[in-house]
Design a protein around this motif. Structure first.
Motif, PDB file in Angstrom:
ATOM      1  N   PHE A 239       0.819  -1.207   0.000  1.00 15.74           N
ATOM      2  CA  PHE A 239       0.000   0.000   0.000  1.00 15.74           C
ATOM      3  C   PHE A 239       0.857   1.263   0.000  1.00 15.74           C
ATOM      4  O   PHE A 239       0.531   2.241  -0.655  1.00 15.74           O
ATOM      5  N   MET A 242       1.818   2.437  -3.369  1.00 13.86           N
ATOM      6  CA  MET A 242       0.806   3.053  -4.229  1.00 13.86           C
ATOM      7  C   MET A 242       0.404   4.432  -3.729  1.00 13.86           C
ATOM      8  O   MET A 242      -0.271   5.163  -4.425  1.00 13.86           O
ATOM      9  N   HIS A 243       0.787   4.762  -2.509  1.00 14.88           N
ATOM     10  CA  HIS A 243       0.352   5.995  -1.870  1.00 14.88           C
ATOM     11  C   HIS A 243       0.923   7.209  -2.610  1.00 14.88           C
ATOM     12  O   HIS A 243       2.059   7.178  -3.052  1.00 14.88           O
ATOM     13  N   PRO A 244       0.126   8.296  -2.758  1.00 15.12           N
ATOM     14  CA  PRO A 244       0.633   9.438  -3.521  1.00 15.12           C
ATOM     15  C   PRO A 244       1.922  10.036  -2.952  1.00 15.12           C
ATOM     16  O   PRO A 244       2.774  10.470  -3.717  1.00 15.12           O
ATOM     17  N   SER A 396       2.838   1.903 -12.203  1.00 13.49           N
ATOM     18  CA  SER A 396       1.942   2.419 -13.227  1.00 13.49           C
ATOM     19  C   SER A 396       0.811   3.234 -12.606  1.00 13.49           C
ATOM     20  O   SER A 396       0.257   4.120 -13.243  1.00 13.49           O
ATOM     21  N   ILE A 397       0.487   2.963 -11.321  1.00 15.54           N
ATOM     22  CA  ILE A 397      -0.526   3.780 -10.644  1.00 15.54           C
ATOM     23  C   ILE A 397      -0.019   5.214 -10.517  1.00 15.54           C
ATOM     24  O   ILE A 397      -0.762   6.179 -10.714  1.00 15.54           O
ATOM     25  N   LEU A 398       1.265   5.344 -10.205  1.00 15.29           N
ATOM     26  CA  LEU A 398       1.829   6.670  -9.985  1.00 15.29           C
ATOM     27  C   LEU A 398       1.949   7.462 -11.287  1.00 15.29           C
ATOM     28  O   LEU A 398       1.794   8.667 -11.298  1.00 15.29           O
ATOM     29  N   ASN A 400       0.243   6.981 -14.195  1.00 16.64           N
ATOM     30  CA  ASN A 400      -0.904   6.924 -15.114  1.00 16.64           C
ATOM     31  C   ASN A 400      -1.254   8.298 -15.688  1.00 16.64           C
ATOM     32  O   ASN A 400      -1.449   8.459 -16.880  1.00 16.64           O
ATOM     33  N   ARG A 401      -1.302   9.298 -14.812  1.00 20.46           N
ATOM     34  CA  ARG A 401      -1.722  10.623 -15.280  1.00 20.46           C
ATOM     35  C   ARG A 401      -0.754  11.209 -16.296  1.00 20.46           C
ATOM     36  O   ARG A 401      -1.156  11.867 -17.254  1.00 20.46           O
ATOM     37  N   ILE A 504      -3.411  -5.404  -9.482  1.00 19.64           N
ATOM     38  CA  ILE A 504      -2.169  -5.188  -8.743  1.00 19.64           C
ATOM     39  C   ILE A 504      -1.868  -6.446  -7.947  1.00 19.64           C
ATOM     40  O   ILE A 504      -2.605  -6.802  -7.039  1.00 19.64           O
TER      41      ILE A 504
ATOM     42  N   GLN B 120      -7.754   3.963  -2.383  1.00 19.27           N
ATOM     43  CA  GLN B 120      -7.194   5.309  -2.545  1.00 19.27           C
ATOM     44  C   GLN B 120      -7.741   5.951  -3.805  1.00 19.27           C
ATOM     45  O   GLN B 120      -8.266   5.269  -4.689  1.00 19.27           O
ATOM     46  N   PRO B 123      -2.763   8.697  -6.837  1.00 19.41           N
ATOM     47  CA  PRO B 123      -2.843   9.279  -8.179  1.00 19.41           C
ATOM     48  C   PRO B 123      -3.802   8.520  -9.091  1.00 19.41           C
ATOM     49  O   PRO B 123      -4.189   9.035 -10.120  1.00 19.41           O
ATOM     50  N   VAL B 133      -6.885  -6.678  -6.017  1.00 17.12           N
ATOM     51  CA  VAL B 133      -6.665  -5.237  -5.941  1.00 17.12           C
ATOM     52  C   VAL B 133      -6.586  -4.725  -7.362  1.00 17.12           C
ATOM     53  O   VAL B 133      -5.845  -5.254  -8.185  1.00 17.12           O
TER      54      VAL B 133
END
Lengths: 665, 150
Positions: A239, A242-244, A396-398, A400-401, A504, B120, B123, B133
């Motif tokens: 987790f 994935m956290h910002p 890829s979560i970070l 994506n934008r 994930i 969450q 982002p 997940v």
């Protein structure tokens, strides 16, 4: 590991020995089918003792792999397939799997399931059940299920489905024997059909809804979960990644670790040790003496003092010295000490070919083994660790934008990172992207601006002669090029980006054995693929040089290289060979950039680095683009990439000149 | 797929919409395969189909053809986008007009009646369905209509 060329690999014994064994017993086929990232390839490895690429993210297996295995008296062909969530033929993987099922009507289906995600696995079981094949269900990762407090009633599940259900922990090779026994009891599952109306656009969805309702009934009877009071460290780590905020910190730590391990330890300490300590101080003088003994012609080699300083890096500018040693050795440079006859000239030619300043031993092998190999090894090692940990999909979560700006989504970060290992392999992995547009843009960016580990090695060595600021400028420029070209091509190519929808996987402690096997497999590929090309390239350049064709070709490229890029005309050869492999072109630039009296000024080193980075990676990459898309696409990309590389290089050169003038006034 | 089915030609003169195959073409036309003209079956007005190079330029200059906005769920309904991290929700329906997106969500277990927890929002959205997940972006999250559960 994934070999880039053959469409279907058969890592198996020769076909003769099959026929011999096939005469004894009819060969049965076992198809391994399952959701992505459930361990089909691991099970394949356990059943056949053949290694295939295994990682902790969905989409590792993109092609079908087969191997034979003997179970007792019976021979079976085991087939590993790409992971699928749904059998309806919407994705390439599902089409591949359907074709597999249709091609072998007598095959036994072994469905591999992630025991933690039984719901999704059973959805696929019901779809497979409709085909009426003999099946076995393997519940893999039972250990992770237990760690999370879950339980599955296997006997009840087997009764409800009507097929044998086997538990396994494929990572530790548990349950393989039980599976082999269960294979003989495989039978078609109980028939079950829904009532969804066929042939509407929503049919697959409606039918899956019905199946899932049925799955929920099955789960209620067989599955239970009691959440443990606090999450294990690996889950919490997952987790954080994935956290910002924590995730960004995590990302920076991973990047710094990579930089330290590959850039400082690999490209610094190990290269020093191998290039100076091994090649410069020992192998080269030995090769020269051996060549002189076999090929006598009157000449005297010069000697030079070579200092080896080995240090453990801490930061780019701090290091802890370990030891230094200086040896006086024979250098490849020599002068003639008498008249050479016609025979002597031939001997001299062969001598130069082997150990001259541009010889096979002194140049090609020492670069391939001493400069590129340490970096490729450290990179592959670290990369295999990251792959198995499950961190890459979290990246890829970070991003994506950012990737959205380029008409891509976060998923595209996987091929891009893989490209740092090998762009050719990564081009094949673009198949995990959904739309043609995404695949095209990613392939393009890979070929243009993502340096592969071989090239990264040479570039890092070149950067050593520049300031850290220049290295950051290079990095910034490459990121800028990726963003700009990505942004433009997002607009230029037709089509839409697919949805960003990515599973994930849990974070896991990497298995050192798997990491090791993967690293060795990739190195093996590297040695076979790259070293022959290095040697052939050196020979070709040597011959061109001797036939005075090189200077003619260089003159041809002079307006571009000297006029537009402001580089000495000798570097034309580097760009020429860069068309074959850009890392090999970079080796020639490195040769011109370092040494006692370098040919290039720091400004010129920077310009040439930028230009060669933007070249297409290699011929193999070109062929892979042609295979994955079309020959026309490959030519179109080459037609854009090479002029663009020279364009950017020239712009950097002229801006540099302008800045220089501006600063001196 | 669905986008290609909707690829209709519109006559600029009378506004009639027709498929490429219905274009009225004279027999023995010398243009053959090189022809990129379409003829309206109603008013017989002949007009060039949108040439590829022009649409390429238009995309490059940012004048992409407007795509109709996706139908959004009515007021008072929550989507995953409206949940806050830690919230538990029950999926009521999957909105949006793309059947393939709906099916892609369904295979992960996201169907009406299933329970999701939002982990969450930034982002990217991260959801948990059972032990799966799933990372997704706001566009997809806005298509999942939910009811908040305590």
């Amino acid at each position: 590991m994934i070999s880039p060329f053959p469409a279907e690999r058969r890592p198996s014994r020769s076909s003769e020995s099959f026929r011999a064994s096939a005469g004894r017993q009819p060969v049965s086929t076992v198809l391994l089918i399952g959701n992505p990232n459930v361990g089909k390839s691991l099970l394949f490895k356990n059943l056949t003792h053949r290694y295939v690429n295994v990682s902790n993210f969905p989409g590792t297996t993109v092609e079908v792999t087969r191997a034979r295995s003997a179970f007792g008296a019976k021979d079976a062909e085991i087939v590993d397939s790409p992971g699928i969530n749904d059998l309806s033929p919407r994705s390439d993987e599902a089409r591949v799997t359907r074709a597999l099922l249709e091609k072998s009507p007598g095959a036994t289906v072994v469905q591999v399931a992630d025991a933690k995600n039984l719901r999704r696995a059973l959805l696929l079981t019901l779809q497979l059940a409709e085909m009426g094949r003999p099946m076995v269900l393997v519940l893999n990762m039972l250990d992770e299920l237990r760690a999370r407090g879950g339980r599955i009633d296997r006997a009840e599940l087997s009764r409800v489905l009507g097929i044998p259900v086997v538990g396994a922990v494929a990572l530790r090779n548990e349950g393989t024997g039980e599976l082999v026994e269960a294979l003989s009891q495989a039978r078609p599952p109980h028939a079950w059909h829904g009532q969804a109306e066929p042939s509407t656009a929503d049919e697959p969805y409606e039918r899956n809804r019905e199946r899932l309702a049925r799955v929920n009934d099955i789960l209620a009877a067989t599955w239970s979960m009691s959440q443990p009071s606090h999450a294990p460290l690996s889950v919490r780590l997952g987790f954080w990644a994935m956290h910002p905020v924590k995730g960004l910190f995590f990302l920076l730590s991973v990047l710094f670790l990579t930089f330290w391990f590959v850039g400082l330890l690999g490209a610094g300490t190990l290269v020093d040790l191998l290039e100076t300590g091994l090649f410069h101080q020992r192998v080269t003088p030995l090769a020269i003496r051996a060549a002189d003994a076999v090929l006598p012609f009157p000449h005297v080699h010069e000697t030079e003092a070579v200092e080896l300083a080995v240090a453990l890096p801490v930061t780019p500018i701090h290091e802890v010295g370990i030891f230094t040693s200086t040896r006086t050795v024979t250098s490849p440079a020599y002068h003639l000490s008498g008249k050479t006859g016609a025979g002597g000239e031939i001997l001299r030619f062969v001598h130069d070919l082997l150990v001259g300043p541009y010889g096979a031993f002194t140049m090609a092998l020492s670069y391939a083994f001493a400069i590129v190999l340490p970096i490729v090894t450290t990179f592959f090692l670290l990369f295999s660790l990251l792959e198995d940990s499950g961190y890459l999909p979290r990246m890829s979560i970070l991003v994506n934008r950012i990737f959205k700006l380029m008409g891509l989504n976060g998923k595209a970060v996987l091929p891009m990172i893989l490209g740092l290992g090998c762009d050719t392999m990564a081009t094949m992995t673009t198949r995990i992207l959904e739309t043609r547009k995404e695949r095209l843009v990613t392939t393009m960016l890979l070929a243009l601006a993502v340096p592969c580990s071989a090239q990264l090695g040479v570039l890092l060595a070149m950067m050593a002669s520049l300031s850290p600021g220049a290295a950051f400028a290079w990095l910034g420029l490459m990121v800028g090029v990726v963003l700009l070209v990505g942004w433009l091509s997002a607009r230029a190519f037709p089509g839409e980006a697919g949805d960003f929808l990515l599973e994930i996987p849990p974070m896991r402690r990497p298995q050192l054995a798997n990491v090791w096997i993967k690293t060795v497999g990739r190195l093996d590929w590297y040695l076979k693929e790259v070293i022959p090309l290095f040697v052939v390239g050196t020979l070709a350049l040597f011959l061109l040089d001797r036939l005075h064709l090189l200077s003619a070709l260089s003159r041809f490229g002079e307006p571009l290289v000297t006029g537009w890029l402001g580089l000495p005309k000798e570097t034309s050869a580097a760009f020429l060979i860069g068309f074959l492999r850009r890392d090999f072109g970079a080796v020639y630039l490195l040769d011109a950039a370092t040494g006692p009296n370098p040919l290039l000024t720091p400004h010129q080193i920077f310009v040439s680095m930028v230009t060669i980075t933007l070249f297409m990676p290699c011929i193999a990459n070109f062929l892979m683009i042609a295979r994955e898309h079309s020959l026309k696409t490959a030519w179109a990309m080459a037609g854009f990439i090479f002029p663009f590389a020279f364009l950017v290089g020239g712009i950097v050169h002229h801006i540099g000149l302008w800045l220089n003038n501006w600063l001196t006034f | 797929m669905a986008e290609q089915l909707a690829d209709l030609l519109t006559c600029p003169l009378c506004g009639f919409e027709f498929e490429r195959a219905d274009s009225l073409c004279g027999h023995g036309c010398p243009l053959g395969a090189a022809c990129n003209l379409a003829r309206c079956p109603v008013c017989e007005y002949e007009f060039p189909e949108k040439p590829a190079s022009v649409s390429w330029l238009r995309r490059l200059l940012g004048k992409a053809e407007a795509t109709p906005p996706a139908p959004c769920p009515g007021d008072g309904l929550l989507t995953v986008k409206d949940l806050s991290p830690g919230d538990l929700g029950e999926v009521l329906s999957l909105a949006g007009d793309s059947p393939s997106r709906r099916n892609n969500l369904a295979v992960f277990g996201l169907i009406p009646g299933s329970e999701v927890r939002l982990l969450q929002r930034y982002p990217s959205f991260v959801l948990r369905i059972g032990e799966t997940v799933l990372a997704l972006d706001g566009e997809v999250a806005g298509d999942i209509v939910v009811r908040r559960r305590p």
